[in-house]
Design a protein around this motif. Structure first.
Motif, short mmCIF file in Angstrom:
data_model
loop_
_atom_site.label_atom_id
_atom_site.label_comp_id
_atom_site.label_asym_id
_atom_site.label_seq_id
_atom_site.Cartn_x
_atom_site.Cartn_y
_atom_site.Cartn_z
N LYS A 148 0.75 -1.15 0.36
CA LYS A 148 0.08 -0.01 -0.01
C LYS A 148 1.13 1.36 -0.16
O LYS A 148 0.89 1.82 0.41
CB LYS A 148 -1.01 0.06 0.99
CG LYS A 148 -2.53 -1.44 0.65
CD LYS A 148 -2.98 -0.88 1.89
CE LYS A 148 -4.48 -1.04 1.79
NZ LYS A 148 -5.70 -1.16 2.49
N SER A 149 1.22 1.40 -0.78
CA SER A 149 2.51 2.68 -1.30
C SER A 149 1.43 4.05 -0.96
O SER A 149 0.54 3.74 -1.47
CB SER A 149 3.10 2.65 -3.14
OG SER A 149 3.67 3.63 -3.21
N LEU A 150 2.24 4.93 -0.86
CA LEU A 150 1.66 5.85 -0.78
C LEU A 150 1.46 6.60 -2.11
O LEU A 150 0.87 7.87 -2.67
CB LEU A 150 2.53 7.68 0.32
CG LEU A 150 3.18 6.77 1.21
CD1 LEU A 150 3.75 8.08 2.24
CD2 LEU A 150 1.68 6.71 2.80
N ASN A 151 2.38 5.78 -3.24
CA ASN A 151 2.03 6.82 -4.81
C ASN A 151 0.55 6.02 -4.95
O ASN A 151 0.81 4.45 -5.47
CB ASN A 151 2.93 6.41 -5.39
CG ASN A 151 3.09 7.00 -7.26
OD1 ASN A 151 1.89 7.27 -7.14
ND2 ASN A 151 3.79 7.59 -7.49
N TYR A 152 -0.65 6.19 -4.84
CA TYR A 152 -1.68 5.59 -5.01
C TYR A 152 -2.15 5.69 -6.78
O TYR A 152 -3.16 5.45 -7.18
CB TYR A 152 -2.45 5.89 -4.24
CG TYR A 152 -2.99 4.51 -3.75
CD1 TYR A 152 -2.38 3.73 -3.66
CD2 TYR A 152 -4.59 4.29 -3.61
CE1 TYR A 152 -2.63 1.95 -3.39
CE2 TYR A 152 -5.22 3.02 -3.48
CZ TYR A 152 -4.41 1.59 -2.74
OH TYR A 152 -4.51 0.84 -2.50
N LEU A 153 -1.23 6.48 -7.55
CA LEU A 153 -2.14 7.20 -8.97
C LEU A 153 -2.39 5.46 -9.62
O LEU A 153 -3.82 6.23 -10.92
CB LEU A 153 -0.06 7.81 -9.44
CG LEU A 153 -0.36 9.35 -9.13
CD1 LEU A 153 0.87 9.97 -9.65
CD2 LEU A 153 -1.27 10.41 -9.39
N ASP A 154 -1.49 5.06 -9.74
CA ASP A 154 -2.55 3.73 -10.64
C ASP A 154 -4.15 3.61 -10.87
O ASP A 154 -4.51 3.77 -11.15
CB ASP A 154 -2.04 2.77 -10.68
CG ASP A 154 -0.32 2.41 -11.44
OD1 ASP A 154 -0.05 3.80 -12.14
OD2 ASP A 154 0.30 1.50 -11.64
N ASN A 155 -4.08 3.71 -9.35
CA ASN A 155 -5.69 3.52 -8.48
C ASN A 155 -6.50 4.72 -9.14
O ASN A 155 -7.40 4.27 -9.09
CB ASN A 155 -5.81 2.65 -6.95
CG ASN A 155 -4.35 1.41 -6.70
OD1 ASN A 155 -5.33 0.79 -7.10
ND2 ASN A 155 -3.37 1.85 -6.46
N ILE A 156 -5.28 5.86 -8.56
CA ILE A 156 -6.74 6.94 -9.05
C ILE A 156 -7.21 7.39 -10.30
O ILE A 156 -8.11 7.30 -10.85
CB ILE A 156 -5.77 7.83 -7.95
CG1 ILE A 156 -5.52 7.98 -6.94
CG2 ILE A 156 -6.53 9.18 -8.90
CD1 ILE A 156 -4.37 9.06 -6.41
N VAL A 157 -6.37 7.00 -11.30
CA VAL A 157 -6.66 7.01 -12.66
C VAL A 157 -7.27 5.87 -13.11
O VAL A 157 -7.78 6.03 -13.64
CB VAL A 157 -4.78 6.80 -13.50
CG1 VAL A 157 -5.09 6.57 -15.18
CG2 VAL A 157 -4.54 8.18 -13.65
N ALA A 158 -7.51 5.26 -12.61
CA ALA A 158 -8.32 3.74 -12.91
C ALA A 158 -9.86 3.78 -12.00
O ALA A 158 -10.66 3.85 -13.01
CB ALA A 158 -8.07 2.49 -12.41
N LYS A 159 -9.72 4.52 -11.06
CA LYS A 159 -11.24 4.61 -10.25
C LYS A 159 -11.40 6.29 -11.69
O LYS A 159 -13.03 6.29 -11.77
CB LYS A 159 -10.92 5.47 -9.68
CG LYS A 159 -12.26 5.10 -8.52
CD LYS A 159 -12.44 3.94 -8.00
CE LYS A 159 -13.44 4.37 -6.91
NZ LYS A 159 -14.52 2.99 -6.36
N GLN A 160 -10.58 6.77 -11.42
CA GLN A 160 -11.31 8.37 -13.02
C GLN A 160 -11.84 7.72 -13.82
O GLN A 160 -12.99 7.87 -14.61
CB GLN A 160 -10.67 9.22 -12.63
CG GLN A 160 -9.62 10.14 -12.02
CD GLN A 160 -8.75 11.00 -12.23
OE1 GLN A 160 -7.61 10.47 -13.23
NE2 GLN A 160 -9.00 12.27 -11.76
N GLU A 161 -11.41 6.24 -14.57
CA GLU A 161 -11.71 5.82 -15.88
C GLU A 161 -13.18 4.91 -15.45
O GLU A 161 -14.43 5.62 -16.30
CB GLU A 161 -10.98 4.63 -16.12
CG GLU A 161 -9.81 5.27 -16.96
CD GLU A 161 -9.46 3.74 -17.85
OE1 GLU A 161 -9.92 3.46 -18.54
OE2 GLU A 161 -8.05 3.37 -17.27
#
Length: 287
Positions: A148-161
């Protein structure tokens, strides 16, 4: 709202992190979310084990973490002080401040913060709608993807999709095209009386709820399969559901517009597993 930061209880607006903190600058750290009822966290020992494992992955000693007893006391104090009967607890750890550049300091002083927020159960519905993320793939070799990295960008971008498509969440595939997980949960299916979930080598974050579900299935004589599946093959499942340590288990109604089984009629296996997971997450307390 009170928080705990580096050994001190503070009002949230008074909690300050240095501008040189590597968690803020580089995402150098990790976090853990937990579900608390009446100030007590279910699976706390397992959460602490995972925090220690995350520390080892990024080269930190587990000695930098508060003890399990200390964390239990911190959580109980915050829940009481913030007036929370049911709470989402988050422990965030950054490697702390360091010199400019990628390499961390030899003797880091981590920043550790514990916060709480009201726990809101997932809304009752016929089931989740998922879309397959087109921009993101899980990479089995990625450090950031398997903690659970502090960098969660992959999940954020997928959630935006998912949001842009009008779906509840996104299904993320592995680099080989097989199904991996959603942005916030592990994925399970039921087919012909057997349980299925993606293998841990697909680059997923193996959640505590995932382990609990697999162990419950085994203890009750339910076979669990880990073979790779494509999104299209998931539409042939009798049932599909997600699992995480906050919201428990949630059925999936549709994937990319295609219906999944009959999510309105939960299977016996799903009902049994849901009852066991929810009972454990609530520490046996009726809520």
């Amino acid at each position: 709202m009170q928080v705990w930061l580096n050994g001190t209880y503070l009002n949230a607006q008074d909690a300050v992190i240095p501008a040189t903190d590597r968690g803020f600058l580089l995402g150098d750290g990790f976090f853990e979310t937990m579900r608390a009822h009446r100030g007590t966290v279910a699976w706390l020992h397992a959460h602490m084990e995972r925090l220690a494992a995350h520390a080892a992955v990024i080269g930190l000693s587990s000695q930098v973490l508060p003890s399990g007893d200390d964390i239990a006391e911190i959580i109980a104090t915050l829940c009481q002080g913030n007036g929370l009967q049911s709470a989402v607890v988050r422990l965030s750890l950054s490697r702390g401040s360091g010199q400019r550049g990628l390499l961390p300091p030899e003797n880091p002083t981590p920043t550790i913060m514990v916060t709480t927020a009201p726990f809101t159960p997932a809304p009752s519905s016929d089931g989740l709608t998922l879309i397959t993320a087109q921009k993101i793939r899980r990479n089995p070799w990625s450090v950031a993807g398997t903690i659970k990295s502090l960098n969660y960008l992959d999940n954020i971008v997928a959630k935006q999709e998912a949001q842009q498509a009008g779906a509840d969440d996104a299904l993320i595939m592995s680099v080989d095209g097989s199904v991996a997980e959603t942005t916030i949960a592990n994925l399970f299916g039921i087919k012909d009386g057997a349980l299925w979930t993606p293998d841990g080598t697909t680059g997923i974050l193996c959640g505590l709820a995932r382990s609990f579900v697999i162990n419950c299935a085994k203890a009750n004589g339910v076979e669990t399969r880990f073979d790779p599946r494509t999104p299209l093959e998931l539409t042939e499942m009798d049932m599909l559901f997600t699992a995480n340590a906050l919201q428990g288990m949630r059925p999936v109604m549709a994937l990319d517009g295609a219906p999944i089984g009959n999510a309105k009629q939960p299977q016996d296996i799903f009902t049994m597993l849901t009852r066991m997971v929810e009972g454990n997450l609530c520490n046996g307390i009726r809520v």
